[in-house]
Structure formats: structure tokens, C-alpha cells
Design an enzyme around this catalytic site. Sequence first.
Site, PDB file in Angstrom:
ATOM      1  N   HIS A  47       0.841  -1.182   0.000  1.00  0.00           N
ATOM      2  CA  HIS A  47       0.000   0.000   0.000  1.00  0.00           C
ATOM      3  C   HIS A  47       0.886   1.247   0.000  1.00  0.00           C
ATOM      4  O   HIS A  47       2.102   1.178   0.202  1.00  0.00           O
ATOM      5  CB  HIS A  47      -0.922  -0.003   1.217  1.00  0.00           C
ATOM      6  CG  HIS A  47      -1.980  -1.044   1.159  1.00  0.00           C
ATOM      7  ND1 HIS A  47      -2.987  -1.149   2.102  1.00  0.00           N
ATOM      8  CD2 HIS A  47      -2.211  -2.064   0.274  1.00  0.00           C
ATOM      9  CE1 HIS A  47      -3.783  -2.170   1.799  1.00  0.00           C
ATOM     10  NE2 HIS A  47      -3.326  -2.732   0.690  1.00  0.00           N
ATOM     11  N   GLU A  49       1.348   3.726   2.101  1.00  0.00           N
ATOM     12  CA  GLU A  49       2.105   4.027   3.313  1.00  0.00           C
ATOM     13  C   GLU A  49       3.384   3.198   3.384  1.00  0.00           C
ATOM     14  O   GLU A  49       4.458   3.716   3.723  1.00  0.00           O
ATOM     15  CB  GLU A  49       1.249   3.758   4.555  1.00  0.00           C
ATOM     16  CG  GLU A  49      -0.017   4.596   4.633  1.00  0.00           C
ATOM     17  CD  GLU A  49      -1.228   3.913   4.029  1.00  0.00           C
ATOM     18  OE1 GLU A  49      -2.313   4.044   4.584  1.00  0.00           O
ATOM     19  OE2 GLU A  49      -1.075   3.237   2.986  1.00  0.00           O
ATOM     20  N   ASP A 240     -16.385  12.576 -33.639  1.00  0.00           N
ATOM     21  CA  ASP A 240     -15.282  13.354 -33.051  1.00  0.00           C
ATOM     22  C   ASP A 240     -13.917  12.696 -33.210  1.00  0.00           C
ATOM     23  O   ASP A 240     -12.891  13.374 -33.099  1.00  0.00           O
ATOM     24  CB  ASP A 240     -15.534  13.572 -31.554  1.00  0.00           C
ATOM     25  CG  ASP A 240     -16.769  14.409 -31.287  1.00  0.00           C
ATOM     26  OD1 ASP A 240     -17.382  14.888 -32.261  1.00  0.00           O
ATOM     27  OD2 ASP A 240     -17.113  14.581 -30.107  1.00  0.00           O
TER      28      ASP A 240
END
Length: 404
Positions: A47, A49, A240
Site C-alpha cells: 500500500h 504508506e 469526433d
Amino acid sequence: MNYLHLAFEQSLFSVGISRPNPAVGAVVVKDGIVVGKGRTQRPGNAHAEVVALRDAGELARGAAIYVTLEPCCHYGRTPPCTKAIIDAGIKEVYFAHADPNPVVRGKSRAILEEAGIQVFEGLEACEKAVVQAGWDDSCSQDGCKVLAGNEILDDARAESRMLFHEIERFFEAYDYYVRNKATFVEIKSAVSQEGYMGALAADGSHAPLKITGQGANCWNHELRAMSDAILVGAGTVLADNPALDVRFAQGNNPVKIIWAGHHEFSAAEVAGLRVFQAPAEEGKEPVVFTCVPQPAFEKAGAPKVEIVTLNAATFVANWCQMLENLAARGMHRLMVEPGARLAAEIFKCGLWNRLDLWQSSDPAVERALESCGADGLAYPELPTALVARESFIIGPDVLTVYSR
């Protein structure tokens, strides 16, 4: 400087990598110097941290850690981050957003405080992240704090509140995913002063119309960077020819999703459309949700595209199938940039969460429409019972954010 802003920047590069885990960023700071940075890796890996603490090494002892989301405190694929923080000798923890997971919420703070670590959360954490970066508001003389009432400090606190709001909005999709096991659907559209979203040629074909300015475009790309995936309909792709990538903001490109519906892409279309030809990262190839076969993608030399066939009889049922598919992939936020027809169908079925509607006040947009000799393509009527949550002005463009 705001250390939680630095952590937030880290988190943007975790979007699309960490899912189904939240995209989290962290920085470790000692004596006013950033000594470690980290963001959440792929599931089963470290993670944010832990990555930041590893980056800091021994410098983490006695330092502070700033993290966008409440650190986890339970064993899952990885050990709890609270344990890593305690073992590293961190003395202060600042986190901006409380984790909605009941296994974590509130428990992490108690664990850290019991270990003698000072913890700040939410808006307070964002404000103190600025103070720690350069201002000392703990010193006072005759009851007046240093810089109290100072315009610079007021600006810093205003920026802190804006940062807190931005991080709250960033994690709104994760909160929704945790509570509902479903993907948060955010629609982005832009209309001219007269309510047109494009040009309609005499033969019925649609032509793109540049509506918003660069400021709004940058905002839109920031939303793309916050999203796991971006969806457009076949009509928008053909009119587009968009790239659907992140060019004006920091972060990763979202997964590109094409709602083909009953349109069968020809080999020429596949070869000429940028959304299919742009190189994609491994595991982030474009996904086409279709109600009809798409043989052009099966031919030799065709780009690598995932085809998902929808087999329901109605738009609502097919849309539900797609959303279930995305949720199973762990996607928290789907950004939708629909054309008029797709927007009308989505509004009718009600399966969306937020509408970001830009309206330009620039008269040049209407003049451009007149000069091309085409009729305006009107934006569909908005659903009833919408709630306008907030509004912003960037240059000639006004953004109104609606929820159902």
C-alpha cells in the site's frame, strides 16, 4: 506547499493500478523535507504508506506521514499499514479521508493513538499540512498567533479547504463502490449558450463543435485521470474521433470503453479511429460493449480490443449488464461523455450518479455553428428532480454539478 497535496498527486498515478483497492498516495516528511513518497501498488503488493516508508528508510523514525486515505488496520492480502507506521517510528499521521470500510473506519486512529502517535484527519489534517509546511501558528504573543489574520495564511487555509473538497470528491466513487458494490457513473457534457452540444448536417450526420475553453478542458482531463474508465458511444467516436486520453493533467489514461449498441464497426472505421489505434498498456485495451457481432476486430492485423456482447432486449437491461461487468473488474468510477442519443437513454433509465454540465457563454461558439451551415444538435432535456450541488466559472465556461 501542502504535503497532502503531494500525497494526492501520488494517488492519481495509482488509479487503474490498485483496483479494486482504493488509489492512495502518501509522503513521509521529516524536518520540513519530503524523505519518502509512495502510492498503492497492484493488489497483493504494498500500500501507499508502506511504499513511502520503505522509500524513507531510517529517516522515517520521528517523521510525519501524510496519506490521502485512513491507513488500513486489518490483515488482508497484505499486513496492516498501522503496524508498518508504528514499527517505522512515525510520530504524526495526517489522513484526509476516512475509509468507509467498517473494518477500518475509526479503528485505525485508535490503534495509532494507543501507540503514542498523534493523528489528524479530514479538514484539520489538510489545514495542518500547510502549517507544517512553513507557518508556525503555535507561537503567540499577547494572545495573537503569528500571522493571525494574515492574507497569506488565509489563502493557504482556503487552498486547504479546496484540497479537502477535491480529495473528498476523489474518494466519493470508492465510498460508493464499498457501500453498494457498484460503479459510480459520472456524466460530463458541454453545451453552447443556446443549449447545443454539436452540429447536425443536412444528411443527418453529426459534426464536432468546439464548445469549452482550455480551462474547462484541463478540468475534464483531471476528471479522466480520476476515473478508472471513460465511455463514449459509437456516434461520438465516429463524429469526433477522440483519443480519450489524459493530456492536460497528471495521472494515468483511463480504460477506453465504447458503447457500440447496434452499430457494427467496419474495417475502415476500425483502422481510422484513434481510440482503437492508440497503443494501450497491458490489461488496459479498449473494451467494446456491443449488441451485434463485430467481425472487423477479428481480422488479421486488427487492433487488440476486448469485445463484450450484451444480450438483453432493452437499453436499461444492457446498461445494467455493462455496469455489473465493470463492478466485477473493481472499477470505482466510470466517466461518460455521451452524445445526445446516449445521454437521453441514460437520463431515461436513471442509472447514473453525477452530471457535470458545462455551458459556454462564448458567442464564438454560436458563430462557428452558423458559419458551418449546420443546425445545432440540442442536448436532451434534463431529468426532473435534479439537485444542483455546486457551480464554478472558468473563463467563459460555467460548470454546474448535478446529482439525482
